[in-house]
Each structure stands twice: as C-alpha cells, then as structure tokens.
Design an enzyme around this catalytic site. Structure first.
Site, PDB file in Angstrom:
ATOM      1  N   ASP A  50     -36.820  78.522  62.347  1.00 52.58           N
ATOM      2  CA  ASP A  50     -38.088  79.040  62.860  1.00 52.58           C
ATOM      3  C   ASP A  50     -38.220  78.752  64.348  1.00 52.58           C
ATOM      4  O   ASP A  50     -38.531  77.634  64.750  1.00 52.58           O
ATOM      5  CB  ASP A  50     -39.249  78.406  62.107  1.00 52.58           C
ATOM      6  CG  ASP A  50     -40.589  79.014  62.476  1.00 52.58           C
ATOM      7  OD1 ASP A  50     -40.600  80.072  63.134  1.00 52.58           O
ATOM      8  OD2 ASP A  50     -41.625  78.430  62.113  1.00 52.58           O
TER       9      ASP A  50
ATOM     10  N   ASP B 173     -39.619  85.537  67.258  1.00 52.38           N
ATOM     11  CA  ASP B 173     -39.858  84.564  66.198  1.00 52.38           C
ATOM     12  C   ASP B 173     -38.933  84.782  65.003  1.00 52.38           C
ATOM     13  O   ASP B 173     -39.120  85.723  64.225  1.00 52.38           O
ATOM     14  CB  ASP B 173     -41.318  84.647  65.752  1.00 52.38           C
ATOM     15  CG  ASP B 173     -41.644  83.643  64.665  1.00 52.38           C
ATOM     16  OD1 ASP B 173     -40.867  82.696  64.478  1.00 52.38           O
ATOM     17  OD2 ASP B 173     -42.674  83.809  63.992  1.00 52.38           O
TER      18      ASP B 173
END
Length: 438
Positions: free
Chosen positions: A77, A273
C-alpha cells in the site's frame, strides 16, 4: 489500504490514538544474525508479488519478520505509511489461525522513541509518559481499520549487493481489526510504503541500507516490488514532481486526454495508490469520461449489462468476453497529460482501464470517487498501473513510470551469471535459487 473489492480504496492515517494493551515494555534482546557490511546506499531489496486486479483485488508480498523469521503475507500500500500485522495479543477481528499471527516478545516501542512521534502529529501525540507504550489506530477510506501497539523486530532481508541483514524496524502489532466488504482478507496485514518517516523504506534509508526509493511492477499474474534504486531504468522513464502540499504520492495538475485529443477536463491532482484496485476520478472528470466512452461506443456491438453488478458500468458483447484483449478494440486509449512538465503523459490503454467480469462482460475500471467520499481526490489505482514499472523517488521528490514486462526482472543479470548470494528474495524469478531462510 488493502483492496478487497471494487470500492475499497487508499488509506489515510487517522491521528489521535488513545488505546492501550498489555505488552511488556522491555526491548527485544539482540540476537546473532547473518550480516555483511553494506556500502552506503549501495543496494536494493527485491520481492515477488502475488495477486491481480480482478478477481482478487489486491497485490501482496511475503515478508519474514523475527528471529528466527516467520512469513507474513502483506497487502502492499503506497497510500499509507504504517506497516502492521495481525497480532496474538489476543486479537479481535483477526482472520488467521493463532499460529499464523505475530507474537510480540517484549519488543514494544515506547513513546520516547522518535519513531512513535513519526506515527502521530504533534497536536495528537497520545503519550502521557515517555515510558508509555506507543499505540496506534489506522482507519482506511473503505472503513476498515486496525488498532494496536508499535513494536520493533528483525526483518531478514537479502540485498542485491550480496549482503544479508536483519535490521530492526518498527511496525504495528494489530490486536483489533475491522474489515469492510463481505469477504475476509486473505493476507495478514499491510505493508505501508508511503512518504512518511514511519514507512519501512524510510526506516531502511535512515539506517543507510537503501536509497529512499520504492517501486513496483504489477501484472495480471503478480509482478515485483523493490526498495532502493538498483532497478530504476536508466532511460525511458517519464518523471513528474511530487506535490509539495500532500502526504501521499501525489502529482499534477494533469489534463484528461481521450483518443489523443484534450477533453478540457483539467487541473486533476492525482494520488498514485497501490492500495486501490481501481482508478477513481472526481465526479466532473468521471462524468465527462463516461459521456465520451458511451458516445464512442454508439454503433458498436456492445450493450449495457445492467444486471452485472461487478462494477458500476459494464457492457456485454454478442458472446462473453474471455479477456480484456477480446474487447479492447472497441475502446479508445486515454492519457493524463501533466501540465507542469513538458511532454509528460501517463498513457492509459484500454487494458489499463477495463476489466472482464466473471460473467464475461467488459467493465469500466475507472469509478466515481465522489460517490465513495473521495470528493475532489483522484486515485490512480492498480488497474491503471498494470504493465508499468512505477518509481516513487522520495529523495528527489518525483514519481516515474515506464512500460515494462512485470513478469520478469528488467535487469537479467540478477538471475544470470551470478551466485545465489547476489539474488535478493527472488526465488520465484530465478528458479535455480532456493531460499535458505524459509
């Protein structure tokens, strides 16, 4: 954060952590480990990735933690800083059997540790005494969360210069997890790769082990992740500066381009992201894109598949599609043209914004972020990052990308003509090598 389904998104760290648990506050004793002197900032670590955009909806890496090392599968992440694993403390909301959880061993991080402050803003610093344990709570945009305490432990790593070290790094021991969606996560936690001082890469950089650079290359079959700059291509990379007023890997402004023509949708600030399966545009950009795509599809043999709820917009053909390749010719390429850098575009082929559902329909993998609380934020998710090497260069404050075959390493010398000690965490890319730390 972890991308469990089409509407799980990037992670935004929540501050103000006032919870506690029952761990001892003494540090883990030093233990012997294989090591070698690393040249200052002269090496990288590389890891195979598992996962896909659909149907799994996430990419994960297997990391060893502790001495002796124990393997944990973590969602990667770039939208958050905190790394955490499910913790046997005991645990609420953990999805793994107890034997697969992390067991703390008197290795709690105290409030006086500078890394504790790195997880909190000064205004919300939760500690009353320097000797208090450093608690955390992280909430994600998909309403998932983890509550726990910071600990330090060894991360056995192989580096590309041949060294094997076990640096002690701080991460979260999560004893209370809440999950979004209908299915439970199959991973044990999250590997936070964001811009903050608390991220694993920032910690490695401060120890002098790697450059503060992280990158990934995602494919429909997995791909690879790297820390450091050894795998950054020497040419062919499009670079754009990171935004100075963001805590995420953000850049822009950019203009949306459809089939090579400007759309007039400008001033798009973008967050890259890896914790989001899909790409999200603000409502204005999304509605403009949908209008352009629908207009371009007129007269083509595709019909709305309103019965398919895999994603908000899907189309069916005369027969089920087996892959995006079967449907790509019906759609035009997109691009994001960065207006503050000359001749820099992020090209988005149909394969990078479409997916084929289990029903054989082709679906739009760009979603309306305004409908899920993102407001004006635009997220560049995994679907758009497929088959590109992405580089987040924190030292030079820039983000780069280039086309790549993410099922193989771009530098073949990591597998060819070298001994095992020069291959870092790469047994799956280099089958001749077998790991000695399993």
């Amino acid at each position: 954060m972890a991308k469990r389904c089409g509407l799980t998104l990037t992670a935004f760290l929540v501050l103000g952590l006032f919870f506690s648990c029952c761990f001892s506050e003494t540090n883990h004793p030093q233990t012997n480990k294989k090591s070698a002197h690393l040249d200052s900032f002269g090496s990288s670590a590389i890891f195979p990735l598992h996962g896909n955009v659909y149907p799994l909806g996430y990419y994960s890496v297997s990391l060893s933690i502790g001495n002796p090392g124990k393997r944990f599968d973590l969602d990667i992440d770039t939208g958050s800083d905190l790394t955490w694993v499910q913790c046997d403390a005991p645990c609420t909301g953990c999805t793994k059997p107890r034997e697969h959880l992390y067991k703390p061993k008197n290795n709690l991080v105290q409030c006086e540790d500078p890394l504790c402050a790195a997880f909190h803003s000064p205004a919300s610093f939760p500690c009353n005494n320097p000797s208090d344990q450093c608690d955390y709570e992280v909430e994600y945009a998909d309403q998932g969360s983890s509550l726990g305490v910071l600990v330090k432990d060894y991360f056995p790593l192989k580096f590309t210069n041949g060294s094997q070290l076990g640096p002690r790094l701080a991460f979260g021991c999560g004893y209370d997890q809440k999950h979004s969606g209908l299915s439970m996560p199959s991973t044990t936690g999250v590997l936070g790769l964001g811009t903050g001082k608390a991220s694993i890469v920032s910690q490695l950089s401060r120890l002098g082990l790697t450059r503060n650079v992280v990158g990934h290359c995602l494919s429909s079959q997995g791909g690879f992740l790297f820390f450091g700059n050894d795998l950054v291509p020497s040419s062919g990379v499009m670079w754009t500066p990171m935004s100075r007023n963001s805590n995420h890997y953000s850049s822009g402004p950019a203009e949306l381009v459809f089939n090579g023509k400007p759309t007039g949708v400008k001033a798009l600030n973008l967050v890259f992201d890896s914790g989001s399966s899909y790409t999200y545009f603000n409502s204005k950009a999304y509605e403009a894109l949908v209008k352009l795509v629908r207009s371009d599809l007129k007269g083509k043999p595709l019909k709305d598949a309103t019965e398919d709820k895999s994603l908000p917009i899907c189309w069916k053909g005369s027969k089920p599609f087996k892959s995006v390749h079967d449907a790509q010719n019906y759609f035009k390429p997109l691009a994001l043209s960065f207006t503050n850098v000359k001749n820099v575009q992020l090209h988005i082929s149909p394969e990078a914004y479409l997916m084929v559902s289990q029903h054989g329909n082709v679906c739009l993998g760009i979603l309306n972020g305004s409908e899920v609380g993102l407001e004006s934020t635009n997220i560049i998710g995994d679907i758009t990052l497929l088959d590109k090497i992405l580089i987040y260069d924190n030292e030079n404050q820039r983000i780069g990308w280039a086309p790549a075959n993410c099922n193989r390493l771009p530098k073949s010398e990591y597998c060819e003509g070298v001994s095992q000690r020069y291959v870092a965490n790469l047994e799956e890319f280099c089958p001749a090598f077998a790991s000695d730390d399993q």
